[in-house]
Write a protein that holds these residues in place. Structure first.
Motif, PDB file in Angstrom:
ATOM      1  N   ALA A  20     -56.538 -19.446   3.371  1.00  0.00           N
ATOM      2  CA  ALA A  20     -56.041 -18.923   2.097  1.00  0.00           C
ATOM      3  C   ALA A  20     -55.949 -17.402   2.096  1.00  0.00           C
ATOM      4  CB  ALA A  20     -56.935 -19.388   0.954  1.00  0.00           C
ATOM      5  N   VAL A  21     -56.900 -16.744   2.717  1.00  0.00           N
ATOM      6  CA  VAL A  21     -56.901 -15.273   2.687  1.00  0.00           C
ATOM      7  C   VAL A  21     -56.128 -14.672   3.866  1.00  0.00           C
ATOM      8  CG1 VAL A  21     -59.066 -15.212   1.408  1.00  0.00           C
ATOM      9  CG2 VAL A  21     -59.117 -15.085   3.912  1.00  0.00           C
ATOM     10  N   GLY A  22     -55.606 -15.520   4.734  1.00  0.00           N
ATOM     11  CA  GLY A  22     -54.783 -15.054   5.840  1.00  0.00           C
ATOM     12  C   GLY A  22     -53.301 -15.115   5.492  1.00  0.00           C
ATOM     13  N   ALA A  23     -52.479 -14.775   6.449  1.00  0.00           N
ATOM     14  CA  ALA A  23     -51.033 -14.826   6.243  1.00  0.00           C
ATOM     15  C   ALA A  23     -50.554 -16.271   6.306  1.00  0.00           C
ATOM     16  CB  ALA A  23     -50.331 -14.003   7.317  1.00  0.00           C
ATOM     17  N   PRO A  24     -49.532 -16.613   5.543  1.00  0.00           N
ATOM     18  CA  PRO A  24     -48.987 -17.971   5.616  1.00  0.00           C
ATOM     19  C   PRO A  24     -48.520 -18.297   7.034  1.00  0.00           C
ATOM     20  CG  PRO A  24     -48.072 -16.779   3.731  1.00  0.00           C
ATOM     21  CD  PRO A  24     -48.815 -15.779   4.543  1.00  0.00           C
ATOM     22  N   VAL A  25     -48.827 -19.519   7.497  1.00  0.00           N
ATOM     23  CA  VAL A  25     -48.399 -19.902   8.842  1.00  0.00           C
ATOM     24  C   VAL A  25     -47.083 -20.687   8.800  1.00  0.00           C
ATOM     25  CG1 VAL A  25     -50.764 -19.946   9.691  1.00  0.00           C
ATOM     26  CG2 VAL A  25     -49.735 -22.066   8.852  1.00  0.00           C
ATOM     27  N   ASN A  26     -46.689 -21.102   7.583  1.00  0.00           N
ATOM     28  CA  ASN A  26     -45.490 -21.941   7.417  1.00  0.00           C
ATOM     29  C   ASN A  26     -45.516 -23.102   8.400  1.00  0.00           C
ATOM     30  OD1 ASN A  26     -44.267 -20.473   5.256  1.00  0.00           O
ATOM     31  ND2 ASN A  26     -43.740 -18.883   6.740  1.00  0.00           N
ATOM     32  N   GLY A  27     -46.661 -23.732   8.473  1.00  0.00           N
ATOM     33  CA  GLY A  27     -46.889 -24.860   9.364  1.00  0.00           C
ATOM     34  C   GLY A  27     -48.241 -25.474   9.070  1.00  0.00           C
ATOM     35  N   VAL A  28     -48.765 -26.197  10.054  1.00  0.00           N
ATOM     36  CA  VAL A  28     -50.006 -26.964   9.883  1.00  0.00           C
ATOM     37  C   VAL A  28     -51.120 -26.380  10.746  1.00  0.00           C
ATOM     38  CG1 VAL A  28     -51.104 -29.209  10.236  1.00  0.00           C
ATOM     39  CG2 VAL A  28     -48.781 -29.093   9.302  1.00  0.00           C
ATOM     40  N   LYS A  72     -42.903 -27.931   2.363  1.00  0.00           N
ATOM     41  CA  LYS A  72     -42.086 -27.342   3.424  1.00  0.00           C
ATOM     42  C   LYS A  72     -40.683 -26.984   2.938  1.00  0.00           C
ATOM     43  CE  LYS A  72     -44.606 -29.821   7.059  1.00  0.00           C
ATOM     44  NZ  LYS A  72     -44.556 -30.925   8.040  1.00  0.00           N
ATOM     45  N   ALA A  73     -40.182 -27.737   1.961  1.00  0.00           N
ATOM     46  CA  ALA A  73     -38.828 -27.479   1.447  1.00  0.00           C
ATOM     47  C   ALA A  73     -38.794 -26.381   0.393  1.00  0.00           C
ATOM     48  CB  ALA A  73     -38.251 -28.769   0.857  1.00  0.00           C
ATOM     49  N   SER A  74     -39.967 -25.955  -0.074  1.00  0.00           N
ATOM     50  CA  SER A  74     -40.041 -24.937  -1.120  1.00  0.00           C
ATOM     51  C   SER A  74     -39.774 -23.553  -0.545  1.00  0.00           C
ATOM     52  CB  SER A  74     -41.430 -24.978  -1.762  1.00  0.00           C
ATOM     53  OG  SER A  74     -41.664 -23.856  -2.562  1.00  0.00           O
ATOM     54  N   ASP A  75     -39.461 -22.621  -1.438  1.00  0.00           N
ATOM     55  CA  ASP A  75     -39.270 -21.225  -1.030  1.00  0.00           C
ATOM     56  C   ASP A  75     -40.591 -20.454  -0.970  1.00  0.00           C
ATOM     57  OD1 ASP A  75     -36.509 -21.488  -0.810  1.00  0.00           O
ATOM     58  OD2 ASP A  75     -36.171 -20.970  -2.916  1.00  0.00           O
ATOM     59  N   VAL A  76     -41.682 -21.067  -1.411  1.00  0.00           N
ATOM     60  CA  VAL A  76     -42.982 -20.394  -1.407  1.00  0.00           C
ATOM     61  C   VAL A  76     -43.583 -20.484   0.002  1.00  0.00           C
ATOM     62  CG1 VAL A  76     -45.298 -20.313  -2.409  1.00  0.00           C
ATOM     63  CG2 VAL A  76     -43.353 -21.028  -3.823  1.00  0.00           C
ATOM     64  N   PRO A  77     -43.945 -19.351   0.625  1.00  0.00           N
ATOM     65  CA  PRO A  77     -44.600 -19.399   1.940  1.00  0.00           C
ATOM     66  C   PRO A  77     -45.860 -20.265   1.869  1.00  0.00           C
ATOM     67  CG  PRO A  77     -43.948 -17.159   1.413  1.00  0.00           C
ATOM     68  CD  PRO A  77     -43.743 -17.961   0.161  1.00  0.00           C
ATOM     69  N   TYR A  78     -46.150 -21.008   2.940  1.00  0.00           N
ATOM     70  CA  TYR A  78     -47.203 -22.017   2.834  1.00  0.00           C
ATOM     71  C   TYR A  78     -48.030 -22.133   4.109  1.00  0.00           C
ATOM     72  CZ  TYR A  78     -44.434 -25.088   5.837  1.00  0.00           C
ATOM     73  OH  TYR A  78     -43.762 -25.621   6.903  1.00  0.00           O
ATOM     74  N   SER A  79     -49.173 -22.767   3.945  1.00  0.00           N
ATOM     75  CA  SER A  79     -50.008 -23.229   5.056  1.00  0.00           C
ATOM     76  C   SER A  79     -50.567 -24.586   4.655  1.00  0.00           C
ATOM     77  CB  SER A  79     -51.170 -22.267   5.334  1.00  0.00           C
ATOM     78  OG  SER A  79     -50.711 -20.962   5.609  1.00  0.00           O
ATOM     79  N   ILE A  80     -50.525 -25.546   5.545  1.00  0.00           N
ATOM     80  CA  ILE A  80     -51.103 -26.866   5.296  1.00  0.00           C
ATOM     81  C   ILE A  80     -52.280 -27.050   6.246  1.00  0.00           C
ATOM     82  CG2 ILE A  80     -50.715 -29.362   5.355  1.00  0.00           C
ATOM     83  CD1 ILE A  80     -47.746 -28.766   4.757  1.00  0.00           C
ATOM     84  N   VAL A  81     -53.451 -27.339   5.691  1.00  0.00           N
ATOM     85  CA  VAL A  81     -54.651 -27.570   6.492  1.00  0.00           C
ATOM     86  C   VAL A  81     -54.858 -29.076   6.623  1.00  0.00           C
ATOM     87  CG1 VAL A  81     -57.127 -27.205   6.704  1.00  0.00           C
ATOM     88  CG2 VAL A  81     -55.691 -25.415   5.702  1.00  0.00           C
ATOM     89  N   LEU A 138     -45.321 -26.020  -7.433  1.00  0.00           N
ATOM     90  CA  LEU A 138     -44.448 -25.129  -6.666  1.00  0.00           C
ATOM     91  C   LEU A 138     -43.467 -24.385  -7.576  1.00  0.00           C
ATOM     92  CD1 LEU A 138     -43.759 -27.470  -3.632  1.00  0.00           C
ATOM     93  CD2 LEU A 138     -45.067 -25.339  -3.568  1.00  0.00           C
ATOM     94  N   LYS A 139     -42.966 -25.054  -8.590  1.00  0.00           N
ATOM     95  CA  LYS A 139     -42.058 -24.402  -9.535  1.00  0.00           C
ATOM     96  C   LYS A 139     -42.777 -23.296 -10.299  1.00  0.00           C
ATOM     97  CE  LYS A 139     -39.026 -25.338 -13.504  1.00  0.00           C
ATOM     98  NZ  LYS A 139     -38.512 -26.397 -14.421  1.00  0.00           N
ATOM     99  N   ALA A 140     -43.990 -23.584 -10.740  1.00  0.00           N
ATOM    100  CA  ALA A 140     -44.769 -22.577 -11.474  1.00  0.00           C
ATOM    101  C   ALA A 140     -45.139 -21.403 -10.577  1.00  0.00           C
ATOM    102  CB  ALA A 140     -46.021 -23.225 -12.066  1.00  0.00           C
ATOM    103  N   GLU A 141     -45.425 -21.683  -9.309  1.00  0.00           N
ATOM    104  CA  GLU A 141     -45.762 -20.617  -8.365  1.00  0.00           C
ATOM    105  C   GLU A 141     -44.564 -19.685  -8.146  1.00  0.00           C
ATOM    106  OE1 GLU A 141     -48.722 -23.484  -5.777  1.00  0.00           O
ATOM    107  OE2 GLU A 141     -47.268 -22.262  -4.718  1.00  0.00           O
ATOM    108  N   ALA A 142     -43.390 -20.279  -7.983  1.00  0.00           N
ATOM    109  CA  ALA A 142     -42.193 -19.458  -7.783  1.00  0.00           C
ATOM    110  C   ALA A 142     -41.948 -18.553  -8.983  1.00  0.00           C
ATOM    111  CB  ALA A 142     -40.985 -20.360  -7.533  1.00  0.00           C
ATOM    112  N   ASN A 143     -42.145 -19.089 -10.175  1.00  0.00           N
ATOM    113  CA  ASN A 143     -41.953 -18.291 -11.395  1.00  0.00           C
ATOM    114  C   ASN A 143     -42.988 -17.177 -11.513  1.00  0.00           C
ATOM    115  OD1 ASN A 143     -39.781 -19.865 -12.194  1.00  0.00           O
ATOM    116  ND2 ASN A 143     -41.022 -21.240 -13.448  1.00  0.00           N
ATOM    117  N   ALA A 144     -44.202 -17.430 -10.996  1.00  0.00           N
ATOM    118  CA  ALA A 144     -45.296 -16.462 -11.129  1.00  0.00           C
ATOM    119  C   ALA A 144     -45.332 -15.455  -9.977  1.00  0.00           C
ATOM    120  CB  ALA A 144     -46.631 -17.199 -11.215  1.00  0.00           C
ATOM    121  N   GLY A 145     -44.504 -15.650  -8.957  1.00  0.00           N
ATOM    122  CA  GLY A 145     -44.508 -14.727  -7.823  1.00  0.00           C
ATOM    123  C   GLY A 145     -45.634 -14.948  -6.835  1.00  0.00           C
ATOM    124  N   VAL A 146     -46.180 -16.148  -6.796  1.00  0.00           N
ATOM    125  CA  VAL A 146     -47.230 -16.473  -5.822  1.00  0.00           C
ATOM    126  C   VAL A 146     -46.645 -16.376  -4.407  1.00  0.00           C
ATOM    127  CG1 VAL A 146     -48.708 -18.343  -4.959  1.00  0.00           C
ATOM    128  CG2 VAL A 146     -48.516 -17.925  -7.427  1.00  0.00           C
TER     129      VAL A 146
END
Length: 248
Positions: A173-181, A119-128, A80-88
Protein backbone atom coordinates in the motif's frame (compact mmCIF):
# COMPACT_ATOMS: atom_id res chain seq x y z
CA UNK A 1 -0.39 9.56 3.57
CA UNK A 2 -4.08 8.92 4.08
CA UNK A 3 -4.95 5.27 3.48
CA UNK A 4 -8.58 4.16 3.54
CA UNK A 5 -8.98 0.47 4.42
CA UNK A 6 -12.23 -1.01 3.15
CA UNK A 7 -13.11 -3.87 5.48
CA UNK A 8 -10.95 -2.13 8.05
CA UNK A 9 -12.70 -3.64 11.08
CA UNK A 10 -12.15 -7.29 10.04
CA UNK A 11 -9.30 -9.71 10.76
CA UNK A 12 -6.81 -8.36 8.22
CA UNK A 13 -8.21 -4.83 8.06
CA UNK A 14 -7.91 -4.12 11.76
CA UNK A 15 -4.31 -5.37 11.82
CA UNK A 16 -3.48 -3.35 8.72
CA UNK A 17 -4.93 -0.14 10.16
CA UNK A 18 -2.84 -0.62 13.29
CA UNK A 19 0.38 -1.26 11.35
CA UNK A 20 -0.09 1.75 9.05
CA UNK A 21 -0.84 4.09 11.96
CA UNK A 22 2.26 2.81 13.79
CA UNK A 23 4.36 3.96 10.84
CA UNK A 24 2.87 7.44 10.84
CA UNK A 25 0.25 7.12 8.12
CA UNK A 26 -3.36 8.21 8.53
CA UNK A 27 -5.15 4.89 8.22
CA UNK A 28 -8.96 5.03 8.26
CA UNK A 29 -11.06 1.91 8.84
CA UNK A 30 -14.07 1.91 6.52
CA UNK A 31 -16.88 -0.63 6.83
CA UNK A 32 -20.65 -0.67 7.35
CA UNK A 33 -19.89 -0.41 11.07
CA UNK A 34 -18.25 2.98 10.46
CA UNK A 35 -20.91 4.26 8.04
CA UNK A 36 -19.24 3.23 4.78
CA UNK A 37 -21.10 0.77 2.57
CA UNK A 38 -19.49 -0.16 -0.75
CA UNK A 39 -22.62 -1.98 -1.95
CA UNK A 40 -24.81 1.11 -1.71
CA UNK A 41 -22.05 3.71 -2.04
CA UNK A 42 -23.03 5.25 1.30
CA UNK A 43 -20.19 7.26 2.85
CA UNK A 44 -17.66 6.53 0.10
CA UNK A 45 -17.22 10.07 -1.20
CA UNK A 46 -16.78 11.44 2.31
CA UNK A 47 -14.25 8.87 3.55
CA UNK A 48 -12.14 9.11 0.37
CA UNK A 49 -11.60 12.87 0.62
CA UNK A 50 -7.84 13.46 0.73
CA UNK A 51 -6.98 9.75 0.41
CA UNK A 52 -3.93 8.72 -1.61
CA UNK A 53 -4.44 4.97 -1.27
CA UNK A 54 -7.44 2.67 -0.88
CA UNK A 55 -6.93 -0.88 0.33
CA UNK A 56 -9.82 -3.31 -0.14
CA UNK A 57 -9.70 -6.29 2.23
CA UNK A 58 -13.48 -6.65 2.45
CA UNK A 59 -15.30 -9.93 1.94
CA UNK A 60 -18.80 -10.97 1.01
CA UNK A 61 -21.16 -11.65 3.94
CA UNK A 62 -22.66 -14.53 1.93
CA UNK A 63 -20.86 -17.22 -0.06
CA UNK A 64 -23.76 -18.23 -2.29
CA UNK A 65 -22.62 -18.08 -5.92
CA UNK A 66 -25.01 -15.31 -6.97
CA UNK A 67 -24.63 -13.29 -3.77
CA UNK A 68 -20.84 -13.34 -3.72
CA UNK A 69 -20.61 -12.38 -7.40
CA UNK A 70 -23.00 -9.48 -6.82
CA UNK A 71 -21.00 -8.34 -3.80
CA UNK A 72 -17.60 -8.20 -5.50
CA UNK A 73 -18.87 -6.75 -8.77
CA UNK A 74 -21.03 -4.08 -7.16
CA UNK A 75 -18.74 -3.07 -4.32
CA UNK A 76 -15.62 -2.98 -6.52
CA UNK A 77 -17.36 -0.96 -9.25
CA UNK A 78 -18.67 1.56 -6.71
CA UNK A 79 -15.29 1.80 -5.03
CA UNK A 80 -13.29 2.32 -8.23
CA UNK A 81 -15.71 5.00 -9.44
CA UNK A 82 -15.49 6.85 -6.13
CA UNK A 83 -11.70 6.58 -6.16
CA UNK A 84 -11.47 8.08 -9.64
CA UNK A 85 -13.67 10.99 -8.56
CA UNK A 86 -11.58 11.54 -5.41
CA UNK A 87 -8.20 11.41 -7.18
CA UNK A 88 -6.97 8.28 -5.41
CA UNK A 89 -3.65 7.21 -6.96
CA UNK A 90 -3.30 3.60 -5.75
CA UNK A 91 -5.91 0.86 -5.34
CA UNK A 92 -4.75 -2.23 -3.43
CA UNK A 93 -6.87 -5.38 -3.21
CA UNK A 94 -6.31 -8.56 -1.22
CA UNK A 95 -7.08 -11.72 -3.17
CA UNK A 96 -6.09 -15.37 -3.11
CA UNK A 97 -3.21 -17.38 -4.56
CA UNK A 98 -4.60 -19.61 -7.30
CA UNK A 99 -7.77 -17.59 -7.92
CA UNK A 100 -7.48 -18.02 -11.68
CA UNK A 101 -6.96 -21.78 -11.20
CA UNK A 102 -10.03 -22.21 -8.96
CA UNK A 103 -12.74 -21.15 -11.38
CA UNK A 104 -14.87 -24.20 -10.60
CA UNK A 105 -15.79 -22.34 -7.40
CA UNK A 106 -18.42 -19.61 -7.39
CA UNK A 107 -16.45 -17.71 -4.75
CA UNK A 108 -13.27 -17.68 -6.82
CA UNK A 109 -15.15 -16.78 -9.99
CA UNK A 110 -16.34 -13.72 -8.07
CA UNK A 111 -12.81 -12.90 -6.91
CA UNK A 112 -11.61 -13.21 -10.51
CA UNK A 113 -14.36 -10.81 -11.60
CA UNK A 114 -13.18 -8.38 -8.92
CA UNK A 115 -9.61 -8.56 -10.20
CA UNK A 116 -10.69 -8.00 -13.80
CA UNK A 117 -12.62 -4.87 -12.82
CA UNK A 118 -9.54 -3.52 -11.04
CA UNK A 119 -7.29 -4.21 -14.02
CA UNK A 120 -9.72 -2.50 -16.41
CA UNK A 121 -9.96 0.63 -14.25
CA UNK A 122 -7.95 3.80 -14.79
CA UNK A 123 -6.84 3.78 -11.13
CA UNK A 124 -3.25 2.45 -10.70
CA UNK A 125 -3.41 -0.79 -8.72
CA UNK A 126 -1.67 -3.62 -6.92
CA UNK A 127 -3.30 -6.98 -6.18
CA UNK A 128 -1.89 -9.03 -3.30
CA UNK A 129 -2.45 -12.78 -3.63
CA UNK A 130 -2.12 -14.54 -0.26
CA UNK A 131 -2.38 -18.22 0.56
CA UNK A 132 -4.89 -19.48 3.14
CA UNK A 133 -4.57 -17.96 6.61
CA UNK A 134 -3.51 -20.10 9.59
CA UNK A 135 -6.71 -19.02 11.34
CA UNK A 136 -8.90 -20.61 8.67
CA UNK A 137 -7.18 -23.99 8.25
CA UNK A 138 -9.71 -25.69 10.55
CA UNK A 139 -12.46 -24.29 8.37
CA UNK A 140 -11.11 -26.28 5.42
CA UNK A 141 -11.79 -29.46 7.37
CA UNK A 142 -15.31 -28.27 8.18
CA UNK A 143 -16.32 -27.47 4.59
CA UNK A 144 -14.83 -30.79 3.45
CA UNK A 145 -16.74 -32.89 5.98
CA UNK A 146 -19.56 -35.30 5.19
CA UNK A 147 -20.77 -37.10 8.29
CA UNK A 148 -17.62 -38.21 10.10
CA UNK A 149 -15.43 -38.16 6.98
CA UNK A 150 -13.21 -35.36 5.74
CA UNK A 151 -12.27 -35.76 2.08
CA UNK A 152 -9.21 -33.82 0.97
CA UNK A 153 -6.94 -33.89 -2.07
CA UNK A 154 -3.20 -34.68 -1.61
CA UNK A 155 -2.01 -31.31 -2.88
CA UNK A 156 0.63 -28.83 -1.79
CA UNK A 157 -0.51 -26.25 0.74
CA UNK A 158 1.39 -23.23 2.11
CA UNK A 159 -0.69 -21.35 4.73
CA UNK A 160 0.28 -17.96 6.16
CA UNK A 161 -0.24 -16.04 9.40
CA UNK A 162 -2.74 -13.19 9.14
CA UNK A 163 -0.22 -10.77 10.72
CA UNK A 164 2.17 -11.52 7.86
CA UNK A 165 -0.61 -10.95 5.33
CA UNK A 166 -1.39 -7.57 6.89
CA UNK A 167 2.31 -6.65 6.79
CA UNK A 168 2.57 -7.60 3.11
CA UNK A 169 -0.54 -5.62 2.21
CA UNK A 170 0.80 -2.65 4.17
CA UNK A 171 4.16 -2.72 2.36
CA UNK A 172 2.34 -2.84 -0.95
CA UNK A 173 0.00 0.00 0.00
CA UNK A 174 2.77 2.46 0.81
CA UNK A 175 4.83 1.50 -2.24
CA UNK A 176 4.33 2.38 -5.88
CA UNK A 177 1.53 0.63 -7.77
CA UNK A 178 2.79 -2.50 -9.53
CA UNK A 179 -0.22 -2.71 -11.89
CA UNK A 180 -0.03 -6.46 -11.41
CA UNK A 181 -0.06 -9.20 -8.78
CA UNK A 182 2.20 -9.67 -5.74
CA UNK A 183 2.15 -13.13 -4.11
CA UNK A 184 2.78 -13.91 -0.44
CA UNK A 185 2.87 -17.26 1.36
CA UNK A 186 3.99 -18.91 4.57
CA UNK A 187 7.39 -20.60 4.96
CA UNK A 188 6.17 -24.21 5.31
CA UNK A 189 4.94 -26.44 2.47
CA UNK A 190 2.51 -29.13 3.60
CA UNK A 191 0.36 -31.74 1.93
CA UNK A 192 -3.20 -30.59 2.58
CA UNK A 193 -4.73 -33.93 3.61
CA UNK A 194 -1.78 -34.82 5.86
CA UNK A 195 -1.83 -31.45 7.63
CA UNK A 196 -5.55 -31.62 8.38
CA UNK A 197 -5.17 -35.25 9.53
CA UNK A 198 -2.45 -34.18 11.96
CA UNK A 199 -4.41 -31.19 13.27
CA UNK A 200 -7.58 -33.20 13.87
CA UNK A 201 -5.57 -35.98 15.53
CA UNK A 202 -3.87 -33.52 17.88
CA UNK A 203 -7.32 -32.23 18.90
CA UNK A 204 -8.72 -35.76 19.39
CA UNK A 205 -11.27 -34.95 16.70
CA UNK A 206 -13.18 -38.14 15.82
CA UNK A 207 -13.46 -37.33 12.12
CA UNK A 208 -11.51 -39.46 9.64
CA UNK A 209 -9.49 -37.77 6.92
CA UNK A 210 -9.72 -39.64 3.60
CA UNK A 211 -7.23 -38.84 0.85
CA UNK A 212 -9.22 -38.29 -2.34
CA UNK A 213 -7.53 -36.75 -5.41
CA UNK A 214 -10.93 -35.68 -6.74
CA UNK A 215 -12.07 -33.97 -3.52
CA UNK A 216 -13.11 -30.36 -4.27
CA UNK A 217 -11.80 -27.26 -2.51
CA UNK A 218 -14.62 -24.78 -2.04
CA UNK A 219 -16.24 -26.42 -5.04
CA UNK A 220 -13.17 -26.39 -7.31
CA UNK A 221 -11.03 -29.28 -8.49
CA UNK A 222 -7.40 -29.16 -7.41
CA UNK A 223 -4.10 -29.99 -9.05
CA UNK A 224 -0.90 -30.49 -7.06
CA UNK A 225 0.21 -26.84 -7.22
CA UNK A 226 -3.15 -25.03 -7.44
CA UNK A 227 -2.88 -23.58 -3.92
CA UNK A 228 0.79 -22.58 -3.88
CA UNK A 229 2.43 -19.46 -5.32
CA UNK A 230 5.04 -19.08 -8.01
CA UNK A 231 8.81 -18.80 -7.48
CA UNK A 232 8.77 -15.00 -7.08
CA UNK A 233 6.43 -14.97 -4.08
CA UNK A 234 7.41 -13.17 -0.88
CA UNK A 235 7.82 -15.83 1.82
CA UNK A 236 6.76 -14.76 5.31
CA UNK A 237 8.62 -15.77 8.45
CA UNK A 238 6.02 -17.12 10.89
CA UNK A 239 5.98 -20.92 10.97
CA UNK A 240 2.70 -22.77 11.40
CA UNK A 241 4.00 -24.91 14.29
CA UNK A 242 5.13 -21.81 16.21
CA UNK A 243 1.74 -20.16 15.69
CA UNK A 244 -0.08 -23.33 16.80
CA UNK A 245 2.01 -23.48 19.97
CA UNK A 246 1.02 -19.92 20.86
CA UNK A 247 -2.67 -20.83 20.54
CA UNK A 248 -2.45 -23.46 23.30
Amino acid sequence: MKVVVIGGTGLIGSKLVGKLNEYGHEAVAASPNTGVNTLTGEGLAEVLQGASVVVDVSNSPSWGDEEVMNFFRTSTSNLLKAEANAGVTHHVALSVVGTDRLQGSGYFRAKQAQEELIKASDVPYSIVHATQFFEFVNGIADISTEGDTVRLAPVKFRPIYSDDVAAAVGRTAVGAPVNGVVEVAGPDVFQLDELIRQILGDKDDARTVVTDPSAPYSGAELKETTLVPGPDAHIAETRFADWLMRQQ
